[in-house]
Every structure is written in C-alpha cells, then in structure tokens.
Design a protein around this motif. Structure first.
Motif, PDB file in Angstrom:
ATOM      1  N   LYS A 191       0.819  -1.210   0.000  1.00  0.00           N
ATOM      2  CA  LYS A 191       0.000   0.000   0.000  1.00  0.00           C
ATOM      3  C   LYS A 191       0.856   1.264   0.000  1.00  0.00           C
ATOM      4  O   LYS A 191       0.431   2.304   0.465  1.00  0.00           O
ATOM      5  N   ILE A 192       2.084   1.140  -0.473  1.00  0.00           N
ATOM      6  CA  ILE A 192       2.925   2.321  -0.592  1.00  0.00           C
ATOM      7  C   ILE A 192       2.324   3.238  -1.644  1.00  0.00           C
ATOM      8  O   ILE A 192       2.104   2.840  -2.772  1.00  0.00           O
ATOM      9  N   LYS A 193       2.055   4.483  -1.269  1.00  0.00           N
ATOM     10  CA  LYS A 193       1.401   5.405  -2.191  1.00  0.00           C
ATOM     11  C   LYS A 193       2.431   6.301  -2.869  1.00  0.00           C
ATOM     12  O   LYS A 193       3.507   6.555  -2.341  1.00  0.00           O
ATOM     13  N   THR A 194       2.048   6.785  -4.034  1.00  0.00           N
ATOM     14  CA  THR A 194       2.902   7.768  -4.695  1.00  0.00           C
ATOM     15  C   THR A 194       2.954   9.009  -3.817  1.00  0.00           C
ATOM     16  O   THR A 194       1.973   9.370  -3.167  1.00  0.00           O
ATOM     17  N   GLY A 195       4.112   9.635  -3.782  1.00  0.00           N
ATOM     18  CA  GLY A 195       4.305  10.777  -2.898  1.00  0.00           C
ATOM     19  C   GLY A 195       4.990  10.396  -1.602  1.00  0.00           C
ATOM     20  O   GLY A 195       5.389  11.277  -0.837  1.00  0.00           O
ATOM     21  N   SER A 196       5.136   9.100  -1.337  1.00  0.00           N
ATOM     22  CA  SER A 196       5.840   8.663  -0.134  1.00  0.00           C
ATOM     23  C   SER A 196       7.273   9.172  -0.178  1.00  0.00           C
ATOM     24  O   SER A 196       7.926   9.138  -1.210  1.00  0.00           O
ATOM     25  N   GLU A 197       7.774   9.639   0.969  1.00  0.00           N
ATOM     26  CA  GLU A 197       9.121  10.207   1.031  1.00  0.00           C
ATOM     27  C   GLU A 197      10.083   9.232   1.704  1.00  0.00           C
ATOM     28  O   GLU A 197       9.727   8.539   2.666  1.00  0.00           O
ATOM     29  N   PHE A 198      11.307   9.194   1.191  1.00  0.00           N
ATOM     30  CA  PHE A 198      12.331   8.285   1.695  1.00  0.00           C
ATOM     31  C   PHE A 198      13.633   9.042   1.935  1.00  0.00           C
ATOM     32  O   PHE A 198      13.876  10.090   1.337  1.00  0.00           O
ATOM     33  N   LEU A 199      14.477   8.496   2.810  1.00  0.00           N
ATOM     34  CA  LEU A 199      15.787   9.057   3.088  1.00  0.00           C
ATOM     35  C   LEU A 199      16.865   8.054   2.702  1.00  0.00           C
ATOM     36  O   LEU A 199      16.772   6.870   3.026  1.00  0.00           O
ATOM     37  N   PHE A 200      17.892   8.562   1.994  1.00  0.00           N
ATOM     38  CA  PHE A 200      19.033   7.711   1.656  1.00  0.00           C
ATOM     39  C   PHE A 200      20.274   8.584   1.561  1.00  0.00           C
ATOM     40  O   PHE A 200      20.280   9.594   0.845  1.00  0.00           O
ATOM     41  N   SER A 201      21.300   8.213   2.321  1.00  0.00           N
ATOM     42  CA  SER A 201      22.580   8.921   2.293  1.00  0.00           C
ATOM     43  C   SER A 201      22.400  10.426   2.532  1.00  0.00           C
ATOM     44  O   SER A 201      23.024  11.258   1.878  1.00  0.00           O
ATOM     45  N   GLY A 202      21.489  10.753   3.472  1.00  0.00           N
ATOM     46  CA  GLY A 202      21.287  12.143   3.850  1.00  0.00           C
ATOM     47  C   GLY A 202      20.449  12.958   2.883  1.00  0.00           C
ATOM     48  O   GLY A 202      20.274  14.167   3.075  1.00  0.00           O
ATOM     49  N   LYS A 203      19.898  12.334   1.843  1.00  0.00           N
ATOM     50  CA  LYS A 203      19.086  13.052   0.861  1.00  0.00           C
ATOM     51  C   LYS A 203      17.663  12.495   0.845  1.00  0.00           C
ATOM     52  O   LYS A 203      17.428  11.342   1.196  1.00  0.00           O
TER      53      LYS A 203
END
Length: 296
Positions: free
Chosen positions: A210-222
């Motif tokens: 159920k991951i929706k578009t617009g979900s925000e993620f963090l990777f390597s400080g970005k």
C-alpha cells in the motif's frame, strides 16, 4: 512441393495443439533477463513481455519473485518464457516460446519482425508482432483432466469425547472447580491477546502493498519520493525534475523491476515500508543492496 506443404501442415497442427494445451497452465514465468540481452530488462523487453501476457489474460510471475503457493507446490502449473533473437543485418526478428516444467516447447509464436533502426524500438516492435500469435489463442485457464482428478482432502470432524460423569458418591472439590475456571479465563485472555497482536501487525504486513505515490524516503542524507510516470513508479531526488530510476511493478506490487541510468535489478518494500533495491555490480561481481528509509 508436396513435402513443403506437408511440413507446413504439420507445423500448423503443432501450433494448434499447443494452443489447446496452453489453457491447462495457470502461470507464465518471466525471467528478469533474456539470454541474448545479458542485462536485466534490457530494451524493457522483460517488463513489456509481462505487460503483454497480462493484457491477454495470463497470470504472470517474475522468475526471482516469491511464487504463489500452488505454483510453489506444483511447478508444472507454470510455463517458462523464452525469447529467441533471430535478427539479421537489417531486420530484427524475435520468436517467443513457452516451455513446460520438462523443457518441452508447448507454444511457439510466429517470427515477430521490425525494420526500425533504433534497437529499443525495433526489439519492442518485433515482440509486439510476435505476440499477435498469443492474442489468437484467446487464452483462458482451464484445469486439465489430471488436475480435475486430484482428490481434495476431506476434513473429517472428530467427535468430542464425552466427559465421564462423576460418581454420585464422590463430591467435586470446590477448589478444583475454581482452578478450572481460572485456567479457562487465562486461555480466553491468551486468545484475546493473540487477536490483538494480529490486528496490530496486519496493517504493517500490508504496508509493502500500500505504498502510495508521494511517499518520502531518506538515503545517504538526501530525500527521495515516488511519483507515477507512463513507465511505472519514478524515484525522484528532492527538487529534481527527472527520476533517478523507474520501478516497474511485478507480481501485484510485491516486487518491482528496478531500472536506473547505470544499474538494473529488483526492488521491493519491506514490512516497515522501506524501499529495498538490489542489483549486481558487474565490475566487482557482487550483490549490492540499498535501503531507502520511509519517512514517518
């Protein structure tokens, strides 16, 4: 001439028989890489193959995905997909084959052709041309005679054993009755606790679907987010107008084909909603795994 006509008749008959047999197979298994490309989803052929099969009513499973329980139990329910490249100097030619669990060819398409100069356009056009043979089959899954004969397991109710009546001469100890009541109450509380745990964990287990578009993620400080594109889900770095990768859905959204400018692999969401990307570093010949953490 007579030999040529006989050969054509036999070929047409074989194709017709294969078309009849193909309805007895429930799944089509698609590899992430075709042998002649040597790259994951090169020219988007693998994702296009999946899309075209599903468009024609087939249940598709990517080869590296977790298989449905019935296919996991009986691998002969599925057909393996093979794509052969017979291209010449000026014409791109592809033949699609479906093989059973014993590597017997069940279906072979006509030779799809294209005279496009661009490799990607040529291969995709040739594949669509080859799929016209699949369209003519009008596939619909039907259990084979052997599958129909498979007996279903009958659930037999086991009668409860009646409790022996206490002797009239023996009195039931009041303390024992109290202990039994306490045990019953504890069992009921335990069942209630288990139900609460299931209710609490069920939404988490469904998070990956159920991951929706617009979900925000963090990777390597970005920061990164997902947006829908014509090709699939685009993974965008914050304030970027172009995606760094495209995720092409497979197996109902349980996993994705991952395509970036430099790498091709697979992706999926874990139970906490994090985006996991895995691909092969060809220079180091080692598997790379990246985790994009979901922002809470």
């Amino acid at each position: 001439m007579k030999k040529i006509l006989t050969s054509i008749f036999i070929l047409l008959l074989a194709i017709k028989v294969s078309g009849q047999d193909i309805n007895n197979y429930k799944y089509v298994i698609i590899p992430e890489t075709f042998q002649f490309t040597e790259e994951v989803d090169k020219y988007r052929l693998n994702s296009l193959t999946k899309f075209l099969f599903e468009q024609n009513g087939f249940n598709t499973v990517m080869k590296t995905e977790n298989k449905p329980s019935d296919l996991d139990t009986d691998r002969c329910l599925g057909l393996q997909t093979k794509l052969e490249d017979n291209s010449g100097l000026f014409v791109t030619k592809l033949v699609l084959k479906l093989l059973d669990c014993n590597d017997r060819v069940i279906f072979e398409s006509k030779e799809g052709r294209s005279r496009e100069k661009d490799f990607k356009n040529a291969y995709q056009e040739a594949l669509r041309d080859a799929f016209s043979s699949i369209e003519e089959l009008e596939y619909k899954y039907v259990k084979s005679a052997e599958q129909e004969k498979t007996p279903e397991v009958e659930v037999v109710a086991v009668p409860a054993i009646a409790a022996a009546e206490p002797s009239k001469d023996v009195e039931v100890d009041a303390e024992e009755e109290e202990e039994e009541e306490e045990e019953e109450e504890e069992e009921e509380e335990s069942v209630a606790d288990e139900n609460e745990i299931l209710e609490d964990t069920a939404p988490v287990a469904r998070a990956e679907r159920k991951i929706k578009t617009g979900s925000e993620f963090l990777f390597s400080g970005k920061s990164y987010n997902l947006k829908k594109t014509n090709q699939g889900l685009g993974l965008y770095q914050e304030d970027s107008s172009e995606p760094i990768a495209i995720l092409i859905e497979t197996n109902g959204g349980e996993s994705y084909i991952y395509n970036s400018l430099t790498n091709q692999g697979v992706a999926y969401f874990d139970v906490t909603g994090n985006l996991i990307v895995e691909y092969l570093d060809r220079q180091k010949n080692e598997k790379i795994s990246l985790t994009y953490k979901l922002k809470n």
